[in-house]
Enzyme design. Structure first.
Site, PDB file in Angstrom:
ATOM      1  CE  LYS A  85      32.476 -65.540  -6.064  1.00 53.02           C
ATOM      2  NZ  LYS A  85      32.107 -66.837  -5.946  1.00 53.02           N
ATOM      3  CE  LYS A 125      33.224 -69.308 -12.291  1.00 53.65           C
ATOM      4  NZ  LYS A 125      33.773 -70.192 -11.319  1.00 53.65           N
ATOM      5  CE  LYS A 160      28.976 -72.948  -5.717  1.00 53.66           C
ATOM      6  NZ  LYS A 160      29.946 -73.736  -6.464  1.00 53.66           N
TER       7      LYS A 160
HETATM    8  N1  AQP Z   1      32.467 -73.173 -15.270  1.00 50.58           N
HETATM    9  C1  AQP Z   1      33.489 -73.912 -14.833  1.00 50.58           C
HETATM   10  N2  AQP Z   1      34.233 -74.619 -15.713  1.00 50.58           N
HETATM   11  C2  AQP Z   1      35.275 -75.409 -15.293  1.00 50.58           C
HETATM   12  N3  AQP Z   1      35.627 -75.531 -13.989  1.00 50.58           N
HETATM   13  C3  AQP Z   1      34.914 -74.848 -13.066  1.00 50.58           C
HETATM   14  N4  AQP Z   1      34.999 -74.758 -11.709  1.00 50.58           N
HETATM   15  C4  AQP Z   1      34.018 -73.938 -11.266  1.00 50.58           C
HETATM   16  N5  AQP Z   1      33.298 -73.462 -12.292  1.00 50.58           N
HETATM   17  C5  AQP Z   1      33.819 -74.010 -13.436  1.00 50.58           C
HETATM   18  C6  AQP Z   1      35.993 -75.489 -10.896  1.00 50.58           C
HETATM   19  O1  AQP Z   1      35.294 -76.247  -9.921  1.00 50.58           O
HETATM   20  C7  AQP Z   1      36.161 -76.427  -8.785  1.00 50.58           C
HETATM   21  C8  AQP Z   1      35.380 -76.209  -7.505  1.00 50.58           C
HETATM   22  O2  AQP Z   1      35.171 -74.833  -7.377  1.00 50.58           O
HETATM   23  P1  AQP Z   1      34.433 -74.104  -6.219  1.00 50.58           P
HETATM   24  O3  AQP Z   1      33.905 -75.020  -5.226  1.00 50.58           O
HETATM   25  O4  AQP Z   1      35.261 -72.956  -5.764  1.00 50.58           O
HETATM   26  O5  AQP Z   1      33.237 -73.592  -7.037  1.00 50.58           O
HETATM   27  P2  AQP Z   1      33.074 -72.194  -7.611  1.00 50.58           P
HETATM   28  O6  AQP Z   1      34.209 -71.798  -8.488  1.00 50.58           O
HETATM   29  O7  AQP Z   1      32.728 -71.296  -6.466  1.00 50.58           O
HETATM   30  O8  AQP Z   1      31.833 -72.531  -8.462  1.00 50.58           O
HETATM   31  P3  AQP Z   1      30.930 -71.502  -9.080  1.00 50.58           P
HETATM   32  O9  AQP Z   1      29.694 -72.164  -9.488  1.00 50.58           O
HETATM   33  O10 AQP Z   1      31.661 -70.760 -10.124  1.00 50.58           O
HETATM   34  O11 AQP Z   1      30.618 -70.559  -7.861  1.00 50.58           O
HETATM   35  P4  AQP Z   1      30.393 -69.040  -7.845  1.00 50.58           P
HETATM   36  O12 AQP Z   1      29.107 -68.837  -8.509  1.00 50.58           O
HETATM   37  O13 AQP Z   1      30.377 -68.763  -6.367  1.00 50.58           O
HETATM   38  O14 AQP Z   1      31.547 -68.383  -8.560  1.00 50.58           O
HETATM   39  C9  AQP Z   1      37.320 -75.460  -8.962  1.00 50.58           C
HETATM   40  O15 AQP Z   1      38.468 -76.179  -9.349  1.00 50.58           O
HETATM   41  C10 AQP Z   1      36.848 -74.547 -10.072  1.00 50.58           C
HETATM   42  O16 AQP Z   1      37.943 -74.056 -10.829  1.00 50.58           O
END
Ligand code: AQP
Length: 326
Positions: A112, A193, A196
């Site tokens: 990040k 992975k 979003k």
């Molecule tokens: N690609 C993924 N596969 C499986 N699990 C995933 N999680 C996120 N991406 C994947 C799981 O979703 C839960 C909520 O996570 P969050 O709200 O922290 O979302 P995040 O990880 O910020 O989602 P993004 O889309 O990956 O965001 P950015 O783009 O900001 O990095 C967690 O349990 C996470 O492990």
């Protein structure tokens, strides 16, 4: 006694198939077996650039999406992190025992801070301690998360152990619980992975059927099957989704076609897209219904925060007492 589950999701606008399969789906099953706390972690979400004008709506949308996906407010405690001030208070207390070196090693922080170079703030660095506080405040033991969060759960264990050895036994050491689909890859770049913040990588669980079909048809696969050798990451990702959304006979059929070299990826994608659309239909319906009932949703969150605070206050008093602050 039933062990306690805690998990959180950021109100960051979109809930995609990775979030759903990696985390939310298992929350829905676990809530009936455990004492469960599910939190919309808005304090985590403000550690990266965001528009304050949208945040209130995003918190509401995250609550609606999770309830529509199956979280049941009659059995699970569903609440917003900033409604329970004990989360930040415990963070400060845990900050005082967490070495900076532990935080500097966190992969998410490194990624990040690379992604948001102009705003590498203290909150982003301290994010894992806030996450530890989220979990330890409820003395949760089972933490259903995707693979990307395992390192933070390990850190939470380290913090719990350090607190216990310094101030006396207080916290259980929580364990990450991974679902069978703990790492869904980006559709357009299967080395990364699904995320979003990676445009074109995800299918949102509230996407319209036409969008789902369109995104699926563009998913990266490979030039053709390589029976007997390891599947390419893009194709393997589609098979992971197929196992989650399609009937076992459909999975078997495409696996056999892959093994014999007869598979047509366009057909696999089309069947998979239809099965995802069908699986998400009840979710879309429930979401529409809840969007029209903001008072009901707000009441669920208020009651959730009231219940969460009962536990949070008790833990905080115990911690402050042990630290000589009461
Ligand atoms: N690609 C993924 N596969 C499986 N699990 C995933 N999680 C996120 N991406 C994947 C799981 O979703 C839960 C909520 O996570 P969050 O709200 O922290 O979302 P995040 O990880 O910020 O989602 P993004 O889309 O990956 O965001 P950015 O783009 O900001 O990095 C967690 O349990 C996470 O492990």
């Amino acid at each position: 006694m039933r062990s306690r589950v805690f998990s959180g999701i950021q109100p960051t606008g979109v809930i995609h198939l990775g979030n759903y399969l990696g985390a939310i789906k298992s929350w829905v099953d676990l809530q009936y077996k455990h004492d469960s706390f599910f939190c919309i972690v808005d304090y985590h979400a403000i550690t990266v650039p965001y528009d304050p004008a949208d945040m209130r709506q995003r918190i509401f949308d995250a609550a609606v999406a999770n309830i529509a996906a199956g979280l049941d407010p009659d059995v699970a405690t569903i609440f917003v992190q900033s409604h329970v001030p004990e989360h930040t208070e415990l963070t400060w207390l845990l900050n005082s025992i967490t070495p900076m070196g532990w935080l500097g090693r966190m992969t998410q922080f490194k990624e990040k801070s690379e992604q948001f170079k102009e705003n590498v703030n203290v909150g982003l660095f301290d994010y894992p301690v806030l996450q530890a506080a989220d979990i330890l405040l409820y003395k949760a033991e089972v933490i259903p998360v995707g693979e990307d969060q395992v390192q933070h759960i390990e850190l939470t264990r380290d913090i719990a152990r350090k607190f216990n050895s310094t101030f006396g036994d207080t916290f259980p050491e929580p364990k990450a619980l991974l679902s069978p689909a703990a790492r869904i890859m980006a559709l357009n770049d299967p080395a990364k992975k699904m995320s979003k913040t990676l445009p074109g990588s995800y299918i949102g669980i509230s996407d319209l059927p036409a969008e789902i079909r369109d995104k699926m048809m563009k998913a990266v696969t490979d030039a053709g099957p390589t029976p007997g050798q390891e599947m390419s990451p893009g194709t393997a990702n589609l098979f992971t989704l197929l196992k989650e959304f399609s009937a076992p006979e459909t999975v078997r059929r495409f696996q056999e076609e892959y093994d014999s070299g007869a598979i047509r990826y366009s057909e696999l994608k089309s069947v998979l897209a239809d099965d995802i659309v069908a699986a998400l239909a009840p979710f879309r319906e429930k979401r529409e219904e809840l969007l029209g009932k903001p008072v009901v949703v707000k009441n669920i969150l208020r009651q959730g925060a009231d219940r969460a605070r009962l536990y949070a206050r008790e833990t905080l008093l115990e911690v402050k007492g042990k630290m000589g602050l009461l």
